[in-house]
Design a protein around this motif. Structure first.
Motif, PDB file in Angstrom:
ATOM      1  N   VAL A  17       0.850  -1.183   0.000  1.00  0.00           N
ATOM      2  CA  VAL A  17       0.000   0.000   0.000  1.00  0.00           C
ATOM      3  C   VAL A  17       0.890   1.239   0.000  1.00  0.00           C
ATOM      4  CG1 VAL A  17      -1.758   1.271   1.285  1.00  0.00           C
ATOM      5  CG2 VAL A  17      -1.771  -1.214   1.283  1.00  0.00           C
ATOM      6  N   ASP A  18       0.554   2.181  -0.846  1.00  0.00           N
ATOM      7  CA  ASP A  18       1.316   3.420  -0.932  1.00  0.00           C
ATOM      8  C   ASP A  18       0.808   4.379   0.134  1.00  0.00           C
ATOM      9  OD1 ASP A  18       3.091   5.316  -1.818  1.00  0.00           O
ATOM     10  OD2 ASP A  18       1.816   6.011  -3.443  1.00  0.00           O
ATOM     11  N   TYR A  19       1.311   4.199   1.359  1.00  0.00           N
ATOM     12  CA  TYR A  19       0.882   5.018   2.493  1.00  0.00           C
ATOM     13  C   TYR A  19       2.117   5.443   3.274  1.00  0.00           C
ATOM     14  CZ  TYR A  19      -0.882   6.184   7.127  1.00  0.00           C
ATOM     15  OH  TYR A  19      -1.138   6.821   8.309  1.00  0.00           O
ATOM     16  N   VAL A  20       2.198   6.727   3.581  1.00  0.00           N
ATOM     17  CA  VAL A  20       3.314   7.251   4.368  1.00  0.00           C
ATOM     18  C   VAL A  20       2.724   8.037   5.538  1.00  0.00           C
ATOM     19  CG1 VAL A  20       5.355   8.733   4.386  1.00  0.00           C
ATOM     20  CG2 VAL A  20       4.776   7.439   2.318  1.00  0.00           C
ATOM     21  N   PRO A  21       2.915   7.559   6.774  1.00  0.00           N
ATOM     22  CA  PRO A  21       2.422   8.310   7.929  1.00  0.00           C
ATOM     23  C   PRO A  21       3.117   9.667   8.027  1.00  0.00           C
ATOM     24  CG  PRO A  21       3.099   6.081   8.559  1.00  0.00           C
ATOM     25  CD  PRO A  21       3.541   6.302   7.154  1.00  0.00           C
ATOM     26  N   VAL A  22       2.418  10.655   8.488  1.00  0.00           N
ATOM     27  CA  VAL A  22       2.967  12.006   8.595  1.00  0.00           C
ATOM     28  C   VAL A  22       4.219  12.015   9.474  1.00  0.00           C
ATOM     29  CG1 VAL A  22       2.485  14.348   9.433  1.00  0.00           C
ATOM     30  CG2 VAL A  22       0.732  13.082   8.202  1.00  0.00           C
ATOM     31  N   ARG A  23       4.243  11.187  10.528  1.00  0.00           N
ATOM     32  CA  ARG A  23       5.370  11.200  11.463  1.00  0.00           C
ATOM     33  C   ARG A  23       6.683  10.747  10.845  1.00  0.00           C
ATOM     34  NH1 ARG A  23       2.677   6.545  12.436  1.00  0.00           N
ATOM     35  NH2 ARG A  23       3.913   4.662  12.706  1.00  0.00           N
ATOM     36  N   VAL A  24       6.629  10.077   9.671  1.00  0.00           N
ATOM     37  CA  VAL A  24       7.867   9.621   9.013  1.00  0.00           C
ATOM     38  C   VAL A  24       8.019  10.191   7.608  1.00  0.00           C
ATOM     39  CG1 VAL A  24       7.999   7.487  10.349  1.00  0.00           C
ATOM     40  CG2 VAL A  24       6.807   7.496   8.151  1.00  0.00           C
ATOM     41  N   ALA A  25       7.194  11.158   7.245  1.00  0.00           N
ATOM     42  CA  ALA A  25       7.215  11.706   5.884  1.00  0.00           C
ATOM     43  C   ALA A  25       8.546  12.359   5.536  1.00  0.00           C
ATOM     44  CB  ALA A  25       6.074  12.703   5.697  1.00  0.00           C
ATOM     45  N   ASP A  26       9.258  12.858   6.538  1.00  0.00           N
ATOM     46  CA  ASP A  26      10.524  13.539   6.264  1.00  0.00           C
ATOM     47  C   ASP A  26      11.718  12.576   6.180  1.00  0.00           C
ATOM     48  OD1 ASP A  26      10.346  12.931   8.953  1.00  0.00           O
ATOM     49  OD2 ASP A  26      11.428  14.714   9.614  1.00  0.00           O
ATOM     50  N   ARG A  27      11.484  11.295   6.433  1.00  0.00           N
ATOM     51  CA  ARG A  27      12.564  10.310   6.358  1.00  0.00           C
ATOM     52  C   ARG A  27      12.819   9.909   4.908  1.00  0.00           C
ATOM     53  NH1 ARG A  27      10.843   5.830  10.860  1.00  0.00           N
ATOM     54  NH2 ARG A  27      10.682   7.252  12.623  1.00  0.00           N
ATOM     55  N   PRO A  28      14.051   9.449   4.622  1.00  0.00           N
ATOM     56  CA  PRO A  28      14.305   8.917   3.279  1.00  0.00           C
ATOM     57  C   PRO A  28      13.402   7.705   3.020  1.00  0.00           C
ATOM     58  CG  PRO A  28      16.355   9.182   4.507  1.00  0.00           C
ATOM     59  CD  PRO A  28      15.234   9.455   5.458  1.00  0.00           C
ATOM     60  N   THR A  29      13.093   7.450   1.787  1.00  0.00           N
ATOM     61  CA  THR A  29      12.176   6.370   1.413  1.00  0.00           C
ATOM     62  C   THR A  29      12.561   5.037   2.035  1.00  0.00           C
ATOM     63  OG1 THR A  29      11.757   7.494  -0.658  1.00  0.00           O
ATOM     64  CG2 THR A  29      11.102   5.205  -0.550  1.00  0.00           C
ATOM     65  N   MET A  30      13.856   4.717   2.075  1.00  0.00           N
ATOM     66  CA  MET A  30      14.281   3.412   2.592  1.00  0.00           C
ATOM     67  C   MET A  30      14.061   3.281   4.099  1.00  0.00           C
ATOM     68  SD  MET A  30      18.353   3.812   2.318  1.00  0.00           S
ATOM     69  CE  MET A  30      18.813   5.484   1.942  1.00  0.00           C
ATOM     70  N   ASP A  31      13.867   4.385   4.820  1.00  0.00           N
ATOM     71  CA  ASP A  31      13.664   4.339   6.266  1.00  0.00           C
ATOM     72  C   ASP A  31      12.189   4.394   6.662  1.00  0.00           C
ATOM     73  OD1 ASP A  31      16.373   4.190   6.709  1.00  0.00           O
ATOM     74  OD2 ASP A  31      16.615   6.359   6.962  1.00  0.00           O
ATOM     75  N   ARG A  32      11.308   4.382   5.694  1.00  0.00           N
ATOM     76  CA  ARG A  32       9.878   4.430   5.990  1.00  0.00           C
ATOM     77  C   ARG A  32       9.329   3.013   6.147  1.00  0.00           C
ATOM     78  NH1 ARG A  32       8.200   8.751   1.336  1.00  0.00           N
ATOM     79  NH2 ARG A  32       9.317  10.532   2.222  1.00  0.00           N
ATOM     80  N   PRO A  33       8.343   2.835   7.030  1.00  0.00           N
ATOM     81  CA  PRO A  33       7.766   1.497   7.199  1.00  0.00           C
ATOM     82  C   PRO A  33       6.980   1.067   5.964  1.00  0.00           C
ATOM     83  CG  PRO A  33       6.564   3.084   8.513  1.00  0.00           C
ATOM     84  CD  PRO A  33       7.738   3.808   7.924  1.00  0.00           C
ATOM     85  N   ASP A  34       6.933  -0.203   5.767  1.00  0.00           N
ATOM     86  CA  ASP A  34       6.229  -0.809   4.643  1.00  0.00           C
ATOM     87  C   ASP A  34       4.855  -1.259   5.126  1.00  0.00           C
ATOM     88  OD1 ASP A  34       5.929  -1.980   2.094  1.00  0.00           O
ATOM     89  OD2 ASP A  34       6.607  -3.919   2.842  1.00  0.00           O
ATOM     90  N   TYR A  35       3.796  -0.947   4.391  1.00  0.00           N
ATOM     91  CA  TYR A  35       2.447  -1.378   4.738  1.00  0.00           C
ATOM     92  C   TYR A  35       1.952  -2.332   3.667  1.00  0.00           C
ATOM     93  CZ  TYR A  35       2.135   2.162   8.353  1.00  0.00           C
ATOM     94  OH  TYR A  35       2.339   2.906   9.476  1.00  0.00           O
ATOM     95  N   ARG A  36       1.387  -3.458   4.113  1.00  0.00           N
ATOM     96  CA  ARG A  36       0.845  -4.464   3.199  1.00  0.00           C
ATOM     97  C   ARG A  36      -0.538  -4.892   3.674  1.00  0.00           C
ATOM     98  NH1 ARG A  36       4.479  -6.409  -0.391  1.00  0.00           N
ATOM     99  NH2 ARG A  36       6.590  -5.691  -0.071  1.00  0.00           N
ATOM    100  N   VAL A  37      -1.411  -5.224   2.734  1.00  0.00           N
ATOM    101  CA  VAL A  37      -2.770  -5.637   3.087  1.00  0.00           C
ATOM    102  C   VAL A  37      -3.154  -6.938   2.390  1.00  0.00           C
ATOM    103  CG1 VAL A  37      -3.578  -3.293   3.542  1.00  0.00           C
ATOM    104  CG2 VAL A  37      -3.829  -4.243   1.268  1.00  0.00           C
ATOM    105  N   LEU A  38      -3.986  -7.679   3.073  1.00  0.00           N
ATOM    106  CA  LEU A  38      -4.605  -8.887   2.536  1.00  0.00           C
ATOM    107  C   LEU A  38      -6.098  -8.786   2.818  1.00  0.00           C
ATOM    108  CD1 LEU A  38      -2.111 -11.551   3.843  1.00  0.00           C
ATOM    109  CD2 LEU A  38      -2.645 -11.158   1.457  1.00  0.00           C
TER     110      LEU A  38
END
Length: 153
Positions: free
Chosen positions: A62-83
Motif C-alpha cells: 500500500v502506498d501510504y506514508v504516515p505524517v510522522r515519518v514523511a521527512d525520512r528517506p524512502t528506505m527508512d519508511r515502514p512498509d504497509y501491506r494488506v490482505l
C-alpha cells in the motif's frame, strides 16, 4: 437504522464505528438494514493462527506514508501491506445463522519493529527485576547476562 435512513433521506450510507461495533448482534442488524460499515478490530482480537497462515508474498503493498515519518528517506519508511479475506461470525444460539463479513488485514513493518523492541525492553526489565530481588533477599550483587529463555509475545 431504517428510521435514520428515512430521516437522512438516503437509501445507502456507510457507517464508521469503533471496535465495539464488531459483534454478531450488531453486524447482523447492520447487514439486515443493508448498511455498509467500517470498524477497526485490534489484532489481539484475531486468532494468531490467522496471521501465522498468511502468505506475505500475496499481500499487496500500500502506498501510504504516515505524517510522522514523511521527512525520512524512502528506505527508512515502514512498509504497509494488506490482505483481504472473509470471516464468518456465529451467534450465541444454535439457531443464529452465520454471518460472513469482509476482513482486511493490515501489516505494518514499523509496528512489527516497535513490538519487537518492546519485547526486548520487557526482557531487560525482567532481568533487572530478578537482579534486584536477588540483591534484596541475599545482599549479594548479581550480574545477569544473556537472554532469558522462553517465548515472549
Amino acid at each position: 437504522m431504517a428510521r435514520f435512513q428515512k430521516t437522512a433521506a438516503v437509501k445507502r450510507f456507510l457507517m464508521i464505528g469503533d471496535s465495539k461495533l464488531v459483534s454478531y448482534d450488531n453486524l447482523t442488524a447492520l447487514s439486515g438494514a443493508q448498511v455498509e460499515f467500517i470498524a477497526p478490530l485490534a489484532a489481539s482480537a484475531t486468532d494468531t493462527a490467522v496471521f501465522a497462515a498468511l502468505d506475505p508474498a500475496t499481500a499487496e503493498r500500500v502506498d501510504y506514508v504516515p505524517v510522522r515519518v514523511a521527512d525520512r528517506p524512502t528506505m527508512d519508511r515502514p512498509d504497509y501491506r494488506v490482505l483481504e479475506d472473509t470471516h464468518t461470525l456465529t451467534g450465541k444460539r444454535r439457531s443464529d445463522p452465520p454471518i460472513t463479513v469482509r476482513r482486511i488485514l493490515v501489516h505494518s513493518a514499523g509496528n512489527a519493529l516497535a513490538q519487537a523492541k518492546a519485547r526486548v525492553g520487557v526482557r531487560a526489565l525482567m532481568q533487572g527485576s530478578v537482579r534486584a530481588d536477588v540483591q534484596r533477599s541475599s545482599g549479594v550483587s548479581v550480574r545477569c547476562s544473556g537472554v532469558m529463555g522462553g517465548a515472549w509475545r
